[in-house]
Design an enzyme around this catalytic site. Structure first.
Site, short mmCIF file in Angstrom:
data_model
loop_
_atom_site.label_atom_id
_atom_site.label_comp_id
_atom_site.label_asym_id
_atom_site.label_seq_id
_atom_site.Cartn_x
_atom_site.Cartn_y
_atom_site.Cartn_z
N GLN A 11 0.84 -1.20 0.00
CA GLN A 11 0.00 0.00 0.00
C GLN A 11 0.87 1.25 0.00
OE1 GLN A 11 -3.30 -0.60 2.55
NE2 GLN A 11 -4.06 1.47 2.37
N SER A 95 3.86 -6.54 2.66
CA SER A 95 2.57 -6.44 3.32
C SER A 95 1.48 -7.05 2.44
CB SER A 95 2.27 -4.99 3.72
OG SER A 95 1.15 -4.91 4.56
N LEU A 96 0.50 -6.25 1.94
CA LEU A 96 -0.53 -6.83 1.09
C LEU A 96 0.08 -7.49 -0.14
CD1 LEU A 96 -1.69 -5.56 -1.86
CD2 LEU A 96 -1.70 -3.54 -0.45
N ARG A 120 -9.44 -7.83 4.37
CA ARG A 120 -8.28 -7.36 5.14
C ARG A 120 -8.31 -5.85 5.27
NH1 ARG A 120 -2.78 -5.99 3.87
NH2 ARG A 120 -1.22 -6.91 5.26
N HIS A 204 0.25 -3.07 11.09
CA HIS A 204 1.41 -3.86 11.55
C HIS A 204 1.84 -3.52 12.99
CE1 HIS A 204 1.73 -5.75 7.68
NE2 HIS A 204 1.73 -4.56 7.12
N GLN A 253 1.11 -11.66 10.15
CA GLN A 253 1.57 -10.48 9.41
C GLN A 253 0.74 -9.23 9.73
OE1 GLN A 253 0.18 -9.03 5.95
NE2 GLN A 253 1.81 -9.82 4.62
#
Length: 316
Positions: A11, A95-96, A120, A204, A253
């Site tokens: 992102q 991440s994503l 998510r 996170h 995560q």
């Protein structure tokens, strides 16, 4: 011997117009965007191509949008003869982007990847009321000093290292007041710059625990296969292939540190990777790769011209 790893951005890389040229050029890309639109029951592709930017920036839209472009690029490369199973040693995503990597490598179907990322995004947004959480980049500090800053800034509130992106580029996440304190403390500990990031939630960190629980439930319902090449996990910074472990690590995560510096270091040292190839919108990971390991070749593929050049290089 050249060894490739494909990386997939996270992102922040989204931009209005993303994917438009791919859709106009390649039927495979159009098919990916249409399938994601149908899976989500919304015209996400219109938001991607035309905006408005505020709508695209929403976490629940940005996450599946970034995945769609990355997977579209992977599909176009496959039809041109550059196949992940044959030409990549590993995949990794920020991440994503880990979901994009896993979808490209066959762990998730495109429909499931899109729906998981929608869930998510919504779960991460809902976990903390708007304004109650923040993230900040601490530039010029090493990881140990950033951890000290976060601990000192906490004062009973959550403030944790969220992303270890590259040497001297650490992101902290947590309660707004604590993160604001971290920005001030970092300046006193030698940070070149410390600034709040324009994000809508504190990703996170342990404040995301409700989102982790939502993702555990969502991932439990989804069929998963072993990826065609191992994925270097964000939370481990080492490769995994077993679906049950992938599921577990994706849940971790949500609240865990994105260990990107260590992931790229593993790929280029233990993994023997000589070429990092970023598939997706923007060139963020390519820039980080060059900071992490200046000796590695790192390129970004996001346009038809990039595709042509890369296919010619690999298949020559």
């Amino acid at each position: 011997m050249t060894s490739f790893a494909f990386t997939f951005p996270g992102q922040g890389s989204q931009a209005v117009g993303m994917g438009k040229e791919l859709a106009e050029t390649y039927p495979e890309a159009r098919a990916v965007f249409a399938e994601v639109d149908e899976a989500l029951g919304q015209k996400l592709s219109t938001v991607m191509f035309e905006g408005p930017e505020d709508n695209l920036r929403l976490t629940e839209n940005a996450q599946p949008a970034l995945m769609a472009v990355s997977v579209a690029l992977a599909r176009v490369l496959e039809t041109r003869g550059v196949r992940l199973a044959e030409h990549a040693a590993y995949v990794a995503g920020h991440s994503l982007g880990e979901y994009s990597a896993l979808c490209a490598a066959g762990t998730f179907s495109l429909i499931d990847a899109a729906r998981l990322l929608k869930t998510r995004g919504q779960a991460m947004q809902k976990a903390v009321p708007v304004g109650h959480g923040a993230m900040a980049a601490l530039l010029g500090l090493d990881l140990a000093t950033a951890r000290e800053v976060a601990a000192e800034a906490g004062q009973g509130e959550v403030c944790e290292v969220a992303n270890d992106n590259a040497p001297g580029q650490i992101v902290v996440s947590g309660a707004t007041a604590a993160v604001e304190r971290a920005v001030e403390l970092a300046k006193g500990k030698g940070a070149k710059r410390a600034l709040l990031l324009p994000v809508s939630a504190p990703f996170h960190c342990s404040l995301m625990q409700p989102a982790a629980e939502s993702m555990a439930a969502a991932l439990a319902e989804v069929e998963m296969h072993a990826p065609v090449v191992p994925v270097v996990s964000n939370v481990l910074a080492t490769p995994i292939s077993e679906p049950a472990e992938i599921r577990q690590r994706l849940v971790e995560q949500v609240t865990g540190v994105v260990r990107w510096t260590e992931s790229v270091t593993w790929l280029t040292k233990e993994g023997g990777v000589t070429n990092l190839v970023e598939l997706g919108t923007g060139k963020v990971l390519t820039g980080l790769a060059k900071r992490i390991n200046p000796d590695v070749s790192a390129i970004a593929i996001g346009t038809p011209a990039d595709i042509d050049a890369f296919v010619a290089q690999v298949l020559s």
